[in-house]
Design a protein around this motif. Structure first.
Motif, short mmCIF file in Angstrom:
data_model
loop_
_atom_site.label_atom_id
_atom_site.label_comp_id
_atom_site.label_asym_id
_atom_site.label_seq_id
_atom_site.Cartn_x
_atom_site.Cartn_y
_atom_site.Cartn_z
N LEU A 2 -12.83 -15.07 51.85
CA LEU A 2 -12.10 -14.89 50.77
C LEU A 2 -12.69 -15.18 49.34
N SER A 3 -12.41 -14.83 48.14
CA SER A 3 -13.86 -14.82 47.11
C SER A 3 -12.31 -15.18 45.31
N CYS A 4 -12.46 -16.05 45.11
CA CYS A 4 -11.13 -16.50 44.28
C CYS A 4 -11.85 -16.21 42.91
N ALA A 5 -11.82 -15.72 42.10
CA ALA A 5 -11.85 -16.59 40.35
C ALA A 5 -11.35 -16.00 39.34
N ILE A 6 -11.25 -17.51 37.73
CA ILE A 6 -10.20 -16.71 36.82
C ILE A 6 -11.14 -16.81 35.54
N ASP A 7 -10.62 -16.03 34.86
CA ASP A 7 -11.31 -15.36 33.46
C ASP A 7 -10.35 -16.38 32.58
N ALA A 8 -10.18 -17.39 32.25
CA ALA A 8 -9.01 -17.65 31.22
C ALA A 8 -9.41 -17.70 29.58
N SER A 9 -10.63 -16.47 29.44
CA SER A 9 -10.72 -16.26 28.74
C SER A 9 -9.96 -15.94 27.65
N ALA A 10 -8.84 -14.98 27.37
CA ALA A 10 -8.00 -14.89 27.31
C ALA A 10 -6.51 -14.89 27.03
N PRO A 11 -5.81 -14.66 26.46
CA PRO A 11 -4.65 -15.71 26.62
C PRO A 11 -3.94 -15.24 28.30
N ILE A 12 -4.17 -13.88 28.34
CA ILE A 12 -3.77 -13.39 29.74
C ILE A 12 -4.86 -14.07 30.78
N ALA A 13 -4.46 -14.72 31.86
CA ALA A 13 -5.22 -14.70 33.03
C ALA A 13 -5.68 -14.27 33.72
N VAL A 14 -6.67 -13.67 34.35
CA VAL A 14 -6.89 -12.75 35.29
C VAL A 14 -7.34 -13.48 36.33
N GLY A 19 -12.04 -9.86 48.96
CA GLY A 19 -12.17 -10.38 50.25
C GLY A 19 -11.31 -10.22 51.16
N ALA A 20 -10.98 -11.39 52.59
CA ALA A 20 -10.20 -11.31 53.51
C ALA A 20 -9.21 -12.60 52.90
N LEU A 21 -7.89 -11.50 52.71
CA LEU A 21 -6.68 -12.92 53.24
C LEU A 21 -6.16 -13.12 53.77
N SER A 22 -5.70 -13.99 54.72
CA SER A 22 -5.37 -14.72 55.73
C SER A 22 -4.62 -16.23 55.19
N MET A 23 -3.84 -15.72 56.87
CA MET A 23 -3.35 -17.64 56.29
C MET A 23 -4.08 -18.98 55.53
N SER A 24 -4.70 -18.88 57.11
CA SER A 24 -6.26 -19.66 56.10
C SER A 24 -6.51 -19.96 54.93
N SER A 25 -6.82 -18.50 54.17
CA SER A 25 -7.85 -18.23 52.75
C SER A 25 -6.11 -18.24 52.14
N SER A 26 -4.87 -17.95 52.31
CA SER A 26 -4.17 -18.05 51.36
C SER A 26 -4.00 -19.73 50.50
N VAL A 27 -4.12 -20.18 51.11
CA VAL A 27 -4.22 -22.13 50.36
C VAL A 27 -5.35 -21.73 49.23
N ASP A 54 -6.05 -9.32 56.24
CA ASP A 54 -5.83 -9.84 57.08
C ASP A 54 -4.96 -10.07 57.92
N GLU A 55 -3.85 -10.52 57.40
CA GLU A 55 -2.32 -10.51 57.41
C GLU A 55 -1.11 -10.69 56.92
N ASP A 56 -0.80 -9.55 56.90
CA ASP A 56 0.27 -9.28 56.02
C ASP A 56 1.18 -10.71 55.68
N ILE A 57 1.42 -11.34 56.19
CA ILE A 57 1.59 -12.70 55.81
C ILE A 57 2.03 -13.51 55.12
N ALA A 58 0.69 -14.05 54.82
CA ALA A 58 -0.51 -14.30 53.68
C ALA A 58 0.08 -13.65 52.10
N LEU A 59 0.81 -12.86 51.83
CA LEU A 59 0.87 -12.19 51.27
C LEU A 59 2.27 -12.84 50.24
N THR A 60 2.13 -13.39 50.63
CA THR A 60 3.85 -13.74 50.26
C THR A 60 3.17 -15.70 49.66
#
Length: 244
Positions: A2-14, A19-27, A54-60
């Motif tokens: 899983l790759s995670c990136a933040i763009d906080a240059s504007a008032p709305i943070a993106v 990549g792959a979301l699983s229970m382990s990568s959801s952390v 990879d694991e839909d429960i990780a979407l929670t």
């Protein structure tokens, strides 16, 4: 991975998740989302284009984050993504009932376009004996500047206890954040310790100790703790009663 990136240059943070979301990568996703929230953005947009599940429960992790953000700092969260597979998973897990789901980032940004930017005040404060007085001054000025002088006394009481906890149990440097939104005044203190404060009763014999968070509980509309990658944020809210 899983790759995670933040763009906080504007008032709305993106926050972009790919990549792959699983229970382990959801952390990792949770850590990045809370890092974005700790900066007090006007809103958080979670872009899931490029995400596979990879694991839909990780979407929670997304619905849980949406609920946390609604409590503190009263921050709306939306999801954008064009993948039919991911959208189907989000809908099947009921995530869209908590966090609005849009086809693309432009549509999500348009939906957030009418949000009023909150009045925000921030101050870095060393955890010295003088910190509580400094914090009270910051909060009173913030309440005055935001047109909320009636909340100043309660806000000072709350921030005295939040800052006092950092002085007694953490040390170092803390960040005080005050944000005036539509319905609530949000007070938050960020420090470098992951240990959550505990609400305990005063000693039955001496009456000493344990009063701080009980006072916060009595005065605030709500309070809690949000974990972040380098510590925690302890927050409290006061309801804004507008007249006229």
């Amino acid at each position: 991975m899983l790759s995670c990136a933040i763009d906080a240059s504007a008032p709305i943070a993106v926050v972009s998740l790919s990549g792959a979301l699983s229970m382990s990568s959801s952390v990792d996703a949770r850590s990045v989302l809370h890092k974005a929230l700790a900066a007090h953005p006007t809103a958080v947009l979670v872009d899931v284009d490029g995400l596979t599940v990879d694991e839909d429960i990780a979407l929670t992790v997304l619905s849980t984050f949406g609920r946390v953000a609604a409590e503190w700092p009263g921050c709306p969260v939306v999801i954008s993504g064009s993948s039919r597979t991911v959208r189907r998973d989000l809908e099947r897990m009921g995530i869209n009932r908590v966090v609005p789901l849009y086809d693309d980032r432009a549509e999500a940004e348009a939906a957030l376009g009418d949000l009023r930017t909150p009045r925000r005040f921030r101050s870095m404060i060393a955890a010295t004996p003088a910190a509580t007085a400094t914090a009270r001054d910051v909060v009173r000025r913030a309440c005055t500047d935001a047109g909320l002088p009636a909340l100043a006394d309660d806000a000072e009481l709350i921030v005295t206890e939040l800052v006092g906890n950092v002085i007694r149990h953490v040390g170092g440097t803390m960040e005080l954040m005050v944000s005036a939104r539509e319905r609530f005044l949000h007070l938050a203190v960020r420090d470098g310790s992951p240990v959550k404060p505990k609400r305990v009763l005063p000693d039955p014999e001496t009456g000493e100790g344990g009063r701080g968070l009980l006072l916060v509980d009595a005065v605030a509309s709500g309070w809690g703790t949000s974990e972040i990658s380098d510590g925690k944020v302890v927050w409290a809210t006061l309801r804004i009663h507008r007249h006229g």
